[in-house]
Write a protein that holds these residues in place. Structure first.
Motif, PDB file in Angstrom:
ATOM      1  N   MET A  88       0.846  -1.189   0.000  1.00 20.70           N
ATOM      2  CA  MET A  88       0.000   0.000   0.000  1.00 20.70           C
ATOM      3  C   MET A  88       0.882   1.239   0.000  1.00 20.70           C
ATOM      4  N   PHE A  94      -4.918  -1.423   7.794  1.00 22.03           N
ATOM      5  CA  PHE A  94      -5.615  -2.439   6.995  1.00 22.03           C
ATOM      6  C   PHE A  94      -6.260  -3.406   7.966  1.00 22.03           C
ATOM      7  N   ARG A 107       5.658   3.889   0.578  1.00 23.95           N
ATOM      8  CA  ARG A 107       5.186   2.605   0.060  1.00 23.95           C
ATOM      9  C   ARG A 107       5.595   1.499   1.022  1.00 23.95           C
ATOM     10  N   LEU A 129     -10.630  -0.538   5.102  1.00 21.04           N
ATOM     11  CA  LEU A 129      -9.628   0.499   5.279  1.00 21.04           C
ATOM     12  C   LEU A 129     -10.237   1.608   6.129  1.00 21.04           C
ATOM     13  N   ILE A 154      -4.561   6.918   1.561  1.00 19.76           N
ATOM     14  CA  ILE A 154      -4.160   5.546   1.238  1.00 19.76           C
ATOM     15  C   ILE A 154      -4.460   5.293  -0.240  1.00 19.76           C
ATOM     16  N   SER A 155      -3.544   4.615  -0.908  1.00 20.05           N
ATOM     17  CA  SER A 155      -3.796   4.193  -2.284  1.00 20.05           C
ATOM     18  C   SER A 155      -2.974   2.944  -2.584  1.00 20.05           C
ATOM     19  N   GLU A 156      -3.190   2.385  -3.762  1.00 15.67           N
ATOM     20  CA  GLU A 156      -2.415   1.254  -4.280  1.00 15.67           C
ATOM     21  C   GLU A 156      -2.356   0.086  -3.292  1.00 15.67           C
ATOM     22  N   VAL A 157      -3.511  -0.259  -2.730  1.00 17.54           N
ATOM     23  CA  VAL A 157      -3.593  -1.409  -1.818  1.00 17.54           C
ATOM     24  C   VAL A 157      -3.749  -2.677  -2.658  1.00 17.54           C
ATOM     25  N   TRP A 167      -5.730  -3.073  -6.927  1.00 20.61           N
ATOM     26  CA  TRP A 167      -6.203  -1.706  -6.732  1.00 20.61           C
ATOM     27  C   TRP A 167      -6.855  -1.113  -7.983  1.00 20.61           C
TER      28      TRP A 167
END
Length: 206
Positions: free
Chosen positions: A39, A54, A96, A136, A157-160, A188
């Motif tokens: 993430m 998470f 990251r 989340l 939060i992104s790219e989980v 994602w």
């Protein structure tokens, strides 16, 4: 001249609440004997309190929960006591993270912006059980509730992404140069997100 840009969605949690969260709908059941969970995270709650990053919970257990602890350590919990990693603290700059674990050996590790922690032995022989919900922003103390604003996530939060196996060190490090995509359990780019409360979804040009 037309310049091609790539956009990816990102989730902003503006403030501490007991009502703001996002549910992720997995592509396959989370019956896991190994995983890689990645993430991108940023938060300004630096050392003020613990923060849930998470949460995957079944009816009776926190199957896979990831935390920034009060003292700044990062940790994850598999239905019991956690494994801790003493690492540089999260902050307002996007970071990251990738967590890896393999049941057969118990090997657990953490990557921060491509740099790998020491390996720890944790929950050898354990299996993460299917039938739960992925959230989340909140720590569910029951199947989908019992939220506490003092544990909620505030930030972005992104790219989980979640894989049901351990990615190689090289694969994790290579992905740090580009956006992390392609989890075979949670991807994602394609995963369905159900937003609740004050969470805002934005599109970020990469």
């Amino acid at each position: 001249m037309c310049m091609w840009t790539l956009a990816i969605r990102s989730l902003v949690f503006p403030s501490a609440t007991s009502t703001s969260y996002v549910e992720m709908i997995p592509q396959k059941p989370l019956s896991l004997k190994a995983f890689t969970l990645c993430m991108r995270v940023a938060t300004e709650l630096s050392g003020e309190r613990e923060i849930i990053l998470f949460a995957y919970r079944t009816q009776d257990f926190d199957e896979l929960n990831v935390w920034r602890e009060l003292d700044g350590r990062l940790s994850f919990y598999l239905s019991g006591d956690p494994v801790f990693f003493q690492v540089p603290g999260l902050g307002a700059l996007q970071t990251r993270l990738c967590f890896t674990w393999d049941s057969s050996s118990g090997a657990a590790a953490l990557f921060i912006d491509g740099r790998k922690s020491l390996i720890k032995i944790y929950r050898k022989g354990h299996t993460i059980r299917a039938g739960g919900r992925v959230l989340l922003g909140q720590d569910p103390d029951n199947y989908l509730g019992g939220f506490d604003a003092k544990q909620s996530f505030v930030g972005e939060i992104s790219e989980v992404n979640l894989w049901d196996y351990v990615l190689s060190d090289t694969a994790v490090q290579d992905m740090m140069a580009v956006k992390i995509t392609g989890g075979n359990v949670l991807d994602w780019e394609t995963v369905e997100l159900i937003l609740n409360g004050a969470v805002v979804q934005i599109n970020v040009n990469l």
